[in-house]
Write a protein that holds these residues in place. Structure first.
Motif, PDB file in Angstrom:
ATOM      1  N   HIS A 109     -14.604 -95.673  97.749  1.00 21.35           N
ATOM      2  CA  HIS A 109     -15.311 -96.448  98.779  1.00 21.35           C
ATOM      3  C   HIS A 109     -16.531 -95.677  99.282  1.00 21.35           C
ATOM      4  O   HIS A 109     -17.624 -96.227  99.374  1.00 21.35           O
ATOM      5  CB  HIS A 109     -14.375 -96.772  99.935  1.00 21.35           C
ATOM      6  CG  HIS A 109     -15.075 -97.422 101.079  1.00 21.35           C
ATOM      7  ND1 HIS A 109     -15.443 -98.751 101.058  1.00 21.35           N
ATOM      8  CD2 HIS A 109     -15.510 -96.924 102.259  1.00 21.35           C
ATOM      9  CE1 HIS A 109     -16.067 -99.037 102.184  1.00 21.35           C
ATOM     10  NE2 HIS A 109     -16.118 -97.946 102.929  1.00 21.35           N
ATOM     11  N   TRP A 110     -16.349 -94.406  99.613  1.00 20.02           N
ATOM     12  CA  TRP A 110     -17.470 -93.604 100.108  1.00 20.02           C
ATOM     13  C   TRP A 110     -18.556 -93.475  99.049  1.00 20.02           C
ATOM     14  O   TRP A 110     -19.740 -93.508  99.352  1.00 20.02           O
ATOM     15  CB  TRP A 110     -17.006 -92.209 100.492  1.00 20.02           C
ATOM     16  CG  TRP A 110     -16.227 -92.148 101.755  1.00 20.02           C
ATOM     17  CD1 TRP A 110     -16.226 -93.056 102.770  1.00 20.02           C
ATOM     18  CD2 TRP A 110     -15.327 -91.122 102.137  1.00 20.02           C
ATOM     19  NE1 TRP A 110     -15.376 -92.655 103.759  1.00 20.02           N
ATOM     20  CE2 TRP A 110     -14.811 -91.467 103.400  1.00 20.02           C
ATOM     21  CE3 TRP A 110     -14.891 -89.954 101.543  1.00 20.02           C
ATOM     22  CZ2 TRP A 110     -13.898 -90.673 104.078  1.00 20.02           C
ATOM     23  CZ3 TRP A 110     -13.989 -89.166 102.222  1.00 20.02           C
ATOM     24  CH2 TRP A 110     -13.499 -89.526 103.468  1.00 20.02           C
ATOM     25  N   THR A 115     -24.165 -98.351  97.736  1.00 26.66           N
ATOM     26  CA  THR A 115     -24.755 -98.960  96.547  1.00 26.66           C
ATOM     27  C   THR A 115     -24.302-100.401  96.394  1.00 26.66           C
ATOM     28  O   THR A 115     -25.110-101.285  96.092  1.00 26.66           O
ATOM     29  CB  THR A 115     -24.373 -98.154  95.286  1.00 26.66           C
ATOM     30  OG1 THR A 115     -24.791 -96.801  95.474  1.00 26.66           O
ATOM     31  CG2 THR A 115     -25.013 -98.717  94.046  1.00 26.66           C
ATOM     32  N   ASP A 116     -23.009-100.647  96.618  1.00 23.85           N
ATOM     33  CA  ASP A 116     -22.488-102.010  96.509  1.00 23.85           C
ATOM     34  C   ASP A 116     -23.151-102.939  97.516  1.00 23.85           C
ATOM     35  O   ASP A 116     -23.515-104.070  97.187  1.00 23.85           O
ATOM     36  CB  ASP A 116     -20.969-102.028  96.701  1.00 23.85           C
ATOM     37  CG  ASP A 116     -20.224-101.373  95.547  1.00 23.85           C
ATOM     38  OD1 ASP A 116     -20.842-101.132  94.486  1.00 23.85           O
ATOM     39  OD2 ASP A 116     -19.023-101.103  95.714  1.00 23.85           O
ATOM     40  N   ARG A 117     -23.330-102.474  98.747  1.00 25.35           N
ATOM     41  CA  ARG A 117     -23.981-103.301  99.765  1.00 25.35           C
ATOM     42  C   ARG A 117     -25.438-103.558  99.395  1.00 25.35           C
ATOM     43  O   ARG A 117     -25.938-104.673  99.541  1.00 25.35           O
ATOM     44  CB  ARG A 117     -23.910-102.629 101.138  1.00 25.35           C
ATOM     45  CG  ARG A 117     -22.588-102.814 101.827  1.00 25.35           C
ATOM     46  CD  ARG A 117     -22.649-102.435 103.295  1.00 25.35           C
ATOM     47  NE  ARG A 117     -23.203-101.122 103.562  1.00 25.35           N
ATOM     48  CZ  ARG A 117     -22.489-100.008 103.686  1.00 25.35           C
ATOM     49  NH1 ARG A 117     -21.189-100.050 103.566  1.00 25.35           N
ATOM     50  NH2 ARG A 117     -23.071 -98.870 103.936  1.00 25.35           N
ATOM     51  N   ALA A 120     -25.579-106.076  96.538  1.00 27.73           N
ATOM     52  CA  ALA A 120     -25.253-107.416  97.010  1.00 27.73           C
ATOM     53  C   ALA A 120     -26.447-108.022  97.756  1.00 27.73           C
ATOM     54  O   ALA A 120     -26.752-109.207  97.601  1.00 27.73           O
ATOM     55  CB  ALA A 120     -24.022-107.376  97.908  1.00 27.73           C
ATOM     56  N   LYS A 121     -27.121-107.204  98.534  1.00 33.66           N
ATOM     57  CA  LYS A 121     -28.284-107.694  99.283  1.00 33.66           C
ATOM     58  C   LYS A 121     -29.409-108.083  98.320  1.00 33.66           C
ATOM     59  O   LYS A 121     -30.037-109.135  98.474  1.00 33.66           O
ATOM     60  CB  LYS A 121     -28.780-106.631 100.261  1.00 33.66           C
ATOM     61  CG  LYS A 121     -29.944-107.092 101.109  1.00 33.66           C
ATOM     62  CD  LYS A 121     -30.361-106.017 102.092  1.00 33.66           C
ATOM     63  CE  LYS A 121     -31.544-106.513 102.911  1.00 33.66           C
ATOM     64  NZ  LYS A 121     -32.040-105.481 103.814  1.00 33.66           N
ATOM     65  N   ILE A 122     -29.652-107.263  97.320  1.00 34.85           N
ATOM     66  CA  ILE A 122     -30.692-107.560  96.326  1.00 34.85           C
ATOM     67  C   ILE A 122     -30.352-108.841  95.578  1.00 34.85           C
ATOM     68  O   ILE A 122     -31.212-109.702  95.366  1.00 34.85           O
ATOM     69  CB  ILE A 122     -30.873-106.370  95.363  1.00 34.85           C
ATOM     70  CG1 ILE A 122     -31.499-105.193  96.115  1.00 34.85           C
ATOM     71  CG2 ILE A 122     -31.716-106.758  94.159  1.00 34.85           C
ATOM     72  CD1 ILE A 122     -31.461-103.887  95.349  1.00 34.85           C
ATOM     73  N   ALA A 123     -29.090-108.984  95.173  1.00 37.34           N
ATOM     74  CA  ALA A 123     -28.662-110.190  94.451  1.00 37.34           C
ATOM     75  C   ALA A 123     -28.805-111.429  95.328  1.00 37.34           C
ATOM     76  O   ALA A 123     -29.257-112.486  94.859  1.00 37.34           O
ATOM     77  CB  ALA A 123     -27.224-110.037  93.968  1.00 37.34           C
ATOM     78  N   ALA A 124     -28.449-111.327  96.601  1.00 40.72           N
ATOM     79  CA  ALA A 124     -28.571-112.472  97.513  1.00 40.72           C
ATOM     80  C   ALA A 124     -30.033-112.848  97.708  1.00 40.72           C
ATOM     81  O   ALA A 124     -30.382-114.037  97.732  1.00 40.72           O
ATOM     82  CB  ALA A 124     -27.916-112.144  98.852  1.00 40.72           C
TER      83      ALA A 124
END
Length: 146
Positions: A109-110, A115-117, A120-124
Motif C-alpha cells: 500500500h505504501w 502511484t495508483d491514485r 486513476a486521476k490521469i485515467a479519469a
C-alpha cells in the motif's frame, strides 16, 4: 469516547503522569500500533489477551476522533487500533504468517498508493476529455443531452 475532565484528572492522579506527558505517551503507543510486527509481539506475549489491556485499547479509541487523529503520523495505527477490538484479529496476529501477510500488504500500500491514485486521476481525466471532446467547461453530458 473521549475522557471527561474528571476522568482525566483522576487518571493524572492515579498514574502520577501529567496530562501533557500522558498525551505524548499515548500518542507514541498508538502510532507504534502501525507496525504489524509490534502487534504480533504483543499477541505472542499474551498481552492482547489481558482484559486490562483490551480495556486500555478501548480507552485509546478516542484517538480515532478528528481532533486527536490529526496528531497521528501513521494512519495505519488507527486502522490497527480499530481492528484490535476484534478478538479474531487479535488471535490472528499471533500467527507469524498472518503478521507477515499484513506487513507485506501494508508495504505494498505504501509503495503503490500514490502511484495508483495518480494513475486513476490521469485515467479519469483522459476519459472525461474523450467523452466531452476535451473541453473543460463541463460540455460532456450536457452537450450530449441537448
Amino acid at each position: 469516547m473521549a475522557p471527561t475532565a474528571a476522568e482525566t484528572r483522576a487518571a493524572e492522579i492515579a498514574t502520577g503522569v501529567p496530562n501533557d506527558k500522558r498525551f505524548i505517551l499515548e500518542l507514541e503507543f498508538v502510532m507504534a500500533l502501525a507496525n504489524p510486527r509490534y502487534v504480533h509481539h504483543l499477541a505472542v506475549n499474551d498481552i492482547l489477551d489481558d482484559p486490562a489491556f483490551v480495556a486500555y485499547l478501548d480507552y485509546l479509541s478516542y484517538w480515532t476522533r478528528p481532533e486527536y487523529a490529526r496528531f497521528v503520523q501513521y494512519p495505519h495505527a488507527l486502522y490497527f487500533l480499530e481492528q484490535l477490538e476484534d478478538p479474531a484479529f487479535r488471535a490472528a496476529m499471533r500467527n507469524p504468517r498472518a503478521c507477515e501477510h499484513v506487513f507485506a500488504a501494508q508495504y505494498y500500500h505504501w509503495q503503490n498508493a500514490r502511484t495508483d491514485r495518480a494513475n486513476a486521476k490521469i485515467a479519469a481525466e483522459a476519459a472525461a476529455a474523450a467523452a466531452g471532446g476535451g473541453g473543460g467547461g463541463g460540455g460532456g453530458r450536457e452537450a450530449a443531452a441537448a
